[in-house]
Design a protein around this motif. Sequence first.
Motif, mmCIF file in Angstrom:
data_model
loop_
_atom_site.group_PDB
_atom_site.id
_atom_site.type_symbol
_atom_site.label_atom_id
_atom_site.label_comp_id
_atom_site.label_asym_id
_atom_site.label_seq_id
_atom_site.Cartn_x
_atom_site.Cartn_y
_atom_site.Cartn_z
ATOM 1 N N THR A 70 22.524 37.292 84.651
ATOM 2 C CA THR A 70 22.864 36.590 83.540
ATOM 3 C C THR A 70 22.844 34.958 83.944
ATOM 4 O O THR A 70 22.737 34.585 85.036
ATOM 5 C CB THR A 70 24.293 37.108 82.949
ATOM 6 N N SER A 72 24.990 31.111 83.095
ATOM 7 C CA SER A 72 26.240 30.631 82.512
ATOM 8 C C SER A 72 26.091 30.029 80.976
ATOM 9 O O SER A 72 24.713 29.686 80.637
ATOM 10 C CB SER A 72 26.567 29.405 83.477
ATOM 11 N N PHE A 79 23.807 34.318 87.612
ATOM 12 C CA PHE A 79 24.645 35.120 88.483
ATOM 13 C C PHE A 79 23.994 36.599 88.414
ATOM 14 O O PHE A 79 23.496 36.982 87.608
ATOM 15 C CB PHE A 79 26.029 35.575 87.909
ATOM 16 N N ARG A 90 25.504 33.682 93.300
ATOM 17 C CA ARG A 90 25.476 32.442 92.215
ATOM 18 C C ARG A 90 24.090 31.775 92.502
ATOM 19 O O ARG A 90 23.930 31.451 93.957
ATOM 20 C CB ARG A 90 26.626 31.798 92.256
ATOM 21 N N VAL A 125 25.187 42.964 85.069
ATOM 22 C CA VAL A 125 25.915 41.827 84.853
ATOM 23 C C VAL A 125 25.825 41.046 83.766
ATOM 24 O O VAL A 125 24.910 40.887 83.180
ATOM 25 C CB VAL A 125 25.948 40.873 86.126
ATOM 26 N N THR A 126 27.095 40.777 82.910
ATOM 27 C CA THR A 126 27.049 39.627 81.982
ATOM 28 C C THR A 126 28.227 38.760 82.130
ATOM 29 O O THR A 126 29.325 38.915 83.043
ATOM 30 C CB THR A 126 27.175 40.626 80.645
ATOM 31 N N ILE A 127 28.423 37.693 81.212
ATOM 32 C CA ILE A 127 29.372 36.764 81.415
ATOM 33 C C ILE A 127 29.891 36.458 80.143
ATOM 34 O O ILE A 127 29.458 36.787 78.947
ATOM 35 C CB ILE A 127 28.420 35.226 81.871
ATOM 36 N N LEU A 134 32.831 37.262 84.826
ATOM 37 C CA LEU A 134 31.515 38.107 84.779
ATOM 38 C C LEU A 134 32.173 39.608 84.598
ATOM 39 O O LEU A 134 33.217 39.579 85.315
ATOM 40 C CB LEU A 134 30.932 38.068 86.014
ATOM 41 N N VAL A 149 35.063 33.441 87.570
ATOM 42 C CA VAL A 149 33.872 32.630 87.916
ATOM 43 C C VAL A 149 34.737 31.255 88.198
ATOM 44 O O VAL A 149 34.624 30.592 89.084
ATOM 45 C CB VAL A 149 33.123 32.280 86.882
#
Length: 149
Positions: A70, A72, A79, A90, A125-127, A134, A149
């Motif tokens: 994902t 930012s 990430f 990261r 994974v997602t933000i 995350l 994060v």
Amino acid sequence: IRTVATCDSCPGIVLSPDGSALFLADNGNLKIRRVEVATGAVTTLAGSGEQGDADGVGDAAQFNYLYGVTISPDGSALFVADFCGQKIRRVEVATGTVTTLAGSGEQGDADGVGDAAQFNYLYGVTISPDGSALFVADFCGQKIRRVEV
């Protein structure tokens, strides 16, 4: 429909916020790839191609089977769910610098900060919209984990 790029088993893909680049978790080559949407040009942002867990810049970094990725909200960092590495990594988009955000590298189920946390095979994974957290699919742990994060 047209082919934009090819890769060797890319289970993770994310588009930059401005739509100019795709970032791929190239699992088969153990690399993070950047694809320019307009031209299809593919470059390697990070990863040596050798299995491992070394942090570093560009091809000095190593991954241990990449799955989710994902970006930012401002587009400055990726990430990555390092599936067998049991870590969240990261990757700085501007430099290709890879650091470990969370995970000891040991398979487990411990909550904690940084390397005190343990995962059991990370998948997706997602933000959050504000970029502060995350949400990670802990595949064998059968949980969604929150990572600050």
